[in-house]
Motif scaffolding. Structure first.
Motif, PDB file in Angstrom:
ATOM      1  N   SER A 161       0.851  -1.194   0.000  1.00 25.50           N
ATOM      2  CA  SER A 161       0.000   0.000   0.000  1.00 25.50           C
ATOM      3  C   SER A 161       0.885   1.242   0.000  1.00 25.50           C
ATOM      4  N   PHE A 162       0.310   2.338  -0.450  1.00 25.31           N
ATOM      5  CA  PHE A 162       0.958   3.647  -0.382  1.00 25.31           C
ATOM      6  C   PHE A 162       0.101   4.487   0.557  1.00 25.31           C
ATOM      7  N   GLY A 163       0.595   4.762   1.728  1.00 30.01           N
ATOM      8  CA  GLY A 163      -0.215   5.435   2.740  1.00 30.01           C
ATOM      9  C   GLY A 163      -1.411   4.553   3.067  1.00 30.01           C
ATOM     10  N   ASN A 164      -2.613   5.133   2.946  1.00 28.77           N
ATOM     11  CA  ASN A 164      -3.819   4.352   3.235  1.00 28.77           C
ATOM     12  C   ASN A 164      -4.336   3.618   2.002  1.00 28.77           C
ATOM     13  N   TYR A 165      -3.651   3.828   0.875  1.00 29.97           N
ATOM     14  CA  TYR A 165      -4.162   3.280  -0.379  1.00 29.97           C
ATOM     15  C   TYR A 165      -3.578   1.890  -0.649  1.00 29.97           C
ATOM     16  N   LEU A 166      -4.454   0.887  -0.564  1.00 28.14           N
ATOM     17  CA  LEU A 166      -4.024  -0.497  -0.742  1.00 28.14           C
ATOM     18  C   LEU A 166      -3.999  -0.831  -2.234  1.00 28.14           C
ATOM     19  N   VAL A 167      -2.818  -1.097  -2.782  1.00 28.60           N
ATOM     20  CA  VAL A 167      -2.717  -1.390  -4.216  1.00 28.60           C
ATOM     21  C   VAL A 167      -2.750  -2.907  -4.450  1.00 28.60           C
ATOM     22  N   LEU A 168      -1.966  -3.641  -3.692  1.00 30.25           N
ATOM     23  CA  LEU A 168      -1.957  -5.104  -3.832  1.00 30.25           C
ATOM     24  C   LEU A 168      -2.367  -5.730  -2.510  1.00 30.25           C
ATOM     25  N   GLY A 222      -4.282  -5.741 -16.644  1.00 30.26           N
ATOM     26  CA  GLY A 222      -5.141  -5.045 -15.681  1.00 30.26           C
ATOM     27  C   GLY A 222      -5.500  -3.681 -16.232  1.00 30.26           C
ATOM     28  N   LEU A 223      -6.552  -3.110 -15.677  1.00 29.95           N
ATOM     29  CA  LEU A 223      -6.979  -1.781 -16.116  1.00 29.95           C
ATOM     30  C   LEU A 223      -5.984  -0.730 -15.612  1.00 29.95           C
ATOM     31  N   ALA A 224      -6.143   0.508 -16.054  1.00 29.45           N
ATOM     32  CA  ALA A 224      -5.268   1.593 -15.593  1.00 29.45           C
ATOM     33  C   ALA A 224      -5.352   1.691 -14.070  1.00 29.45           C
ATOM     34  N   ASP A 225      -4.193   1.939 -13.461  1.00 25.90           N
ATOM     35  CA  ASP A 225      -4.133   2.126 -11.994  1.00 25.90           C
ATOM     36  C   ASP A 225      -4.396   0.864 -11.187  1.00 25.90           C
ATOM     37  N   SER A 226      -4.390  -0.280 -11.830  1.00 25.50           N
ATOM     38  CA  SER A 226      -4.697  -1.503 -11.077  1.00 25.50           C
ATOM     39  C   SER A 226      -3.494  -2.003 -10.282  1.00 25.50           C
ATOM     40  N   GLY A 227      -2.302  -1.466 -10.569  1.00 30.11           N
ATOM     41  CA  GLY A 227      -1.129  -1.855  -9.781  1.00 30.11           C
ATOM     42  C   GLY A 227      -0.076  -2.628 -10.568  1.00 30.11           C
ATOM     43  N   LYS A 228      -0.166  -2.596 -11.910  1.00 32.36           N
ATOM     44  CA  LYS A 228       0.772  -3.365 -12.732  1.00 32.36           C
ATOM     45  C   LYS A 228       2.219  -2.911 -12.533  1.00 32.36           C
ATOM     46  N   THR A 229       2.421  -1.584 -12.577  1.00 29.89           N
ATOM     47  CA  THR A 229       3.777  -1.055 -12.413  1.00 29.89           C
ATOM     48  C   THR A 229       4.303  -1.372 -11.015  1.00 29.89           C
ATOM     49  N   THR A 230       3.413  -1.343 -10.043  1.00 30.53           N
ATOM     50  CA  THR A 230       3.821  -1.682  -8.671  1.00 30.53           C
ATOM     51  C   THR A 230       4.342  -3.125  -8.629  1.00 30.53           C
ATOM     52  N   VAL A 231       3.648  -4.036  -9.308  1.00 27.95           N
ATOM     53  CA  VAL A 231       4.096  -5.436  -9.355  1.00 27.95           C
ATOM     54  C   VAL A 231       5.498  -5.515  -9.967  1.00 27.95           C
ATOM     55  N   LEU A 259      12.766  -2.528  -6.766  1.00 26.37           N
ATOM     56  CA  LEU A 259      12.776  -1.062  -6.670  1.00 26.37           C
ATOM     57  C   LEU A 259      11.832  -0.586  -5.577  1.00 26.37           C
ATOM     58  N   GLN A 260      10.933  -1.464  -5.157  1.00 24.99           N
ATOM     59  CA  GLN A 260      10.062  -1.199  -4.006  1.00 24.99           C
ATOM     60  C   GLN A 260      10.004  -2.476  -3.180  1.00 24.99           C
ATOM     61  N   SER A 261       9.627  -2.344  -1.920  1.00 24.71           N
ATOM     62  CA  SER A 261       9.542  -3.535  -1.054  1.00 24.71           C
ATOM     63  C   SER A 261       8.090  -3.807  -0.687  1.00 24.71           C
ATOM     64  N   PRO A 269      11.485  -0.424 -18.452  1.00 25.64           N
ATOM     65  CA  PRO A 269      10.474   0.317 -17.688  1.00 25.64           C
ATOM     66  C   PRO A 269       9.533   1.061 -18.612  1.00 25.64           C
ATOM     67  N   GLN A 270       8.458   1.572 -18.019  1.00 23.54           N
ATOM     68  CA  GLN A 270       7.468   2.313 -18.814  1.00 23.54           C
ATOM     69  C   GLN A 270       8.093   3.609 -19.334  1.00 23.54           C
ATOM     70  N   VAL A 271       8.838   4.263 -18.477  1.00 23.66           N
ATOM     71  CA  VAL A 271       9.498   5.510 -18.876  1.00 23.66           C
ATOM     72  C   VAL A 271      10.994   5.310 -18.713  1.00 23.66           C
ATOM     73  N   ASP A 296       7.417  -3.402 -18.673  1.00 21.95           N
ATOM     74  CA  ASP A 296       6.238  -2.739 -18.111  1.00 21.95           C
ATOM     75  C   ASP A 296       5.481  -2.011 -19.221  1.00 21.95           C
ATOM     76  N   GLU A 297       4.323  -2.535 -19.557  1.00 23.74           N
ATOM     77  CA  GLU A 297       3.458  -1.985 -20.617  1.00 23.74           C
ATOM     78  C   GLU A 297       4.230  -1.665 -21.896  1.00 23.74           C
ATOM     79  N   PRO A 298       4.878  -2.673 -22.479  1.00 18.58           N
ATOM     80  CA  PRO A 298       5.703  -2.398 -23.669  1.00 18.58           C
ATOM     81  C   PRO A 298       4.912  -1.973 -24.897  1.00 18.58           C
TER      82      PRO A 298
HETATM   83  N1  LIG Z   1       5.019   5.761  -5.058  1.00 13.17           N
HETATM   84  C1  LIG Z   1       3.690   5.897  -4.984  1.00 13.17           C
HETATM   85  N2  LIG Z   1       3.119   6.694  -4.032  1.00 13.17           N
HETATM   86  C2  LIG Z   1       1.783   6.813  -3.941  1.00 13.17           C
HETATM   87  N3  LIG Z   1       0.905   6.173  -4.748  1.00 13.17           N
HETATM   88  C3  LIG Z   1       1.403   5.390  -5.707  1.00 13.17           C
HETATM   89  C4  LIG Z   1       2.824   5.189  -5.874  1.00 13.17           C
HETATM   90  N4  LIG Z   1       3.022   4.340  -6.899  1.00 13.17           N
HETATM   91  C5  LIG Z   1       1.787   4.012  -7.364  1.00 13.17           C
HETATM   92  N5  LIG Z   1       0.842   4.633  -6.643  1.00 13.17           N
HETATM   93  C6  LIG Z   1      -0.615   4.511  -6.839  1.00 13.17           C
HETATM   94  O1  LIG Z   1      -0.940   3.131  -6.885  1.00 13.17           O
HETATM   95  C7  LIG Z   1      -1.920   2.861  -7.883  1.00 13.17           C
HETATM   96  C8  LIG Z   1      -1.406   1.805  -8.822  1.00 13.17           C
HETATM   97  O2  LIG Z   1      -0.349   2.380  -9.573  1.00 13.17           O
HETATM   98  P1  LIG Z   1       0.436   1.575 -10.688  1.00 13.17           P
HETATM   99  O3  LIG Z   1       1.322   2.547 -11.399  1.00 13.17           O
HETATM  100  O4  LIG Z   1       1.073   0.383 -10.102  1.00 13.17           O
HETATM  101  O5  LIG Z   1      -0.779   1.112 -11.622  1.00 13.17           O
HETATM  102  P2  LIG Z   1      -0.748   0.656 -13.150  1.00 13.17           P
HETATM  103  O6  LIG Z   1      -1.723  -0.460 -13.276  1.00 13.17           O
HETATM  104  O7  LIG Z   1       0.642   0.387 -13.595  1.00 13.17           O
HETATM  105  O8  LIG Z   1      -1.309   1.935 -13.853  1.00 13.17           O
HETATM  106  P3  LIG Z   1      -1.143   2.417 -15.408  1.00 13.17           P
HETATM  107  O9  LIG Z   1      -1.810   1.378 -16.245  1.00 13.17           O
HETATM  108  O10 LIG Z   1      -1.889   3.703 -15.408  1.00 13.17           O
HETATM  109  O11 LIG Z   1       0.315   2.541 -15.670  1.00 13.17           O
HETATM  110  C9  LIG Z   1      -2.208   4.199  -8.554  1.00 13.17           C
HETATM  111  O12 LIG Z   1      -3.399   4.739  -8.035  1.00 13.17           O
HETATM  112  C10 LIG Z   1      -1.026   5.062  -8.196  1.00 13.17           C
HETATM  113  O13 LIG Z   1      -1.403   6.419  -8.095  1.00 13.17           O
END
Ligand SMILES: Nc1ncnc2c1ncn2[C@@H]1O[C@H](COP(=O)(O)OP(=O)(O)OP(=O)(O)O)[C@@H](O)[C@H]1O
Length: 313
Positions: free
Chosen positions: A10-17, A34-43, A50-52, A80-82, A157-159
């Motif tokens: 999670s990032f703060g209170n926001y649970l991503v995975l 996954g859809l946009a913002d679903s957490g793919k880049t986080t995975v 790069l993250q724990s 990476p994406q960028v 990541d999203e090639p």
């Molecule tokens: N370092 C961070 N700090 C705070 N929130 C973050 C951080 N990294 C990601 N998030 C949030 O976590 C959620 C998932 O982000 P992530 O980039 O993993 O999704 P994604 O599926 O790759 O999105 P996209 O398809 O748009 O690239 C998003 O709402 C994003 O704003």
């Protein structure tokens, strides 16, 4: 082999995975959709160390992600994406710099760079500064950079995002060749069609969890079984509508202009039997086909079981 076990992030209170588990075997071309913002880049970032994770483990063969950085770096190639740009650096110089970061032997660097540039069809850009590269060349260069040290696992990541069809085809060809050498590929995306002719296995990330995974053929069969069958007949539709209403596997019927859309809960054999019954009833058919699979089928609406027969005749 890559394995995520009960990963929470999670990032703060926001649970991503939340309780994210996934296993990728050696030699698989694995697509995480996954859809946009679903957490793919986080995975991907967790995998690359790069993250724990807050909880859970991520193993790459016998090593935990983020540990033994130098050894792991040799195993993993990352697109990476960028990607950072070095505007004034020439392409060859750029690749040479990264090859030395991977501690490749000097004697092998030149030939490896030339071989990969040729493979990607970007040799003519060898002495160009990065700032003049067209987008497609830069996209292929990113992949070449990740392949330089012949990693066992390529992570992308999203090639396919904003890639033209020609470049996408070339990149898919390079990835398929790479996988044929016994390497694993893990990549993320948001379009099922981008991955259908490339991946061997797929998983779907939704609300922090993997909601479906399996081989591409199994997933496509399951997805297509949830899609409507579209039927067109010659003349009046009364006969076919009464035949369809009597079939308990037909869960809904709707009429769209000159088409009849039915939700049919049955396998391929049962679908074929329905077609035979229609033909045996003497109904003159123009077409009878399943609509193609889509992400929405998987991530959104699971077919409901109750029947809703709607007809306007
Ligand atoms: N370092 C961070 N700090 C705070 N929130 C973050 C951080 N990294 C990601 N998030 C949030 O976590 C959620 C998932 O982000 P992530 O980039 O993993 O999704 P994604 O599926 O790759 O999105 P996209 O398809 O748009 O690239 C998003 O709402 C994003 O704003």
């Amino acid at each position: 082999m890559i394995e995520f076990v009960n990963v929470k992030k999670s990032f703060g209170n926001y649970l991503v995975l939340e309780d994210f588990s996934l296993k990728i075997e050696t030699g698989e071309i694995f697509g995480l959709l996954g859809l946009a913002d679903s957490g793919k880049t986080t995975v991907v970032k967790l995998l690359m160390g790069l993250q724990s994770p807050d909880e859970g483990t991520i193993m790459i063969d016998d090593m935990e992600a983020g540990s033994g950085v130098r050894r792991l770096k040799r195993r993993l190639g990352y697109v990476p994406q960028v990607l950072g740009r070095y505007p004034k650096m020439e392409v060859f110089e750029y690749l040479q710099f990264f090859a030395s970061c991977y501690h490749m032997e000097d004697s092998k660097i030149r030939s490896r760079i030339h071989m990969l540039m040729e493979l990607a069809d970007i040799s003519s850009w060898e002495n160009s500064p990065m700032e003049v590269l067209p987008k497609a060349v830069f996209q292929k260069l990113s992949l070449v950079r990740a392949m330089l040290h012949e990693p066992k696992i390529l992570v992308l990541d999203e090639p396919m995002v904003s890639m033209d069809i020609r470049t996408a085809t070339e990149i898919k060809g390079m990835l398929l060749d790479y996988a044929e050498q016994g390497k694993s590929i893990f990549m993320t995306g948001s379009s099922l069609s981008d991955f259908s002719d490339l991946c061997t296995h797929l998983a779907f990330l939704h609300q922090g969890k993997v909601i479906r995974k399996g081989s591409v053929s199994t997933i496509f069969r399951e997805v297509s079984e949830q899609n409507p069958i579209v039927i067109q007949v010659e003349g009046r539709r009364t006969d076919i509508l009464s035949l369809l209403k009597e079939d308990k596997k037909v869960k809904s019927i709707s009429l769209k202009e000159n088409e009849i859309h039915i939700r049919f809960k049955g396998n391929a054999r049962e679908e074929a039997e329905l077609l035979r019954r229609i033909v045996d009833a003497g109904i003159c058919l123009h077409s009878f086909y399943r609509e193609a699979g889509s992400m929405e089928n998987i991530l959104g609406k699971e077919a409901k079981d109750e029947r809703s027969i709607i007809s306007y005749e």
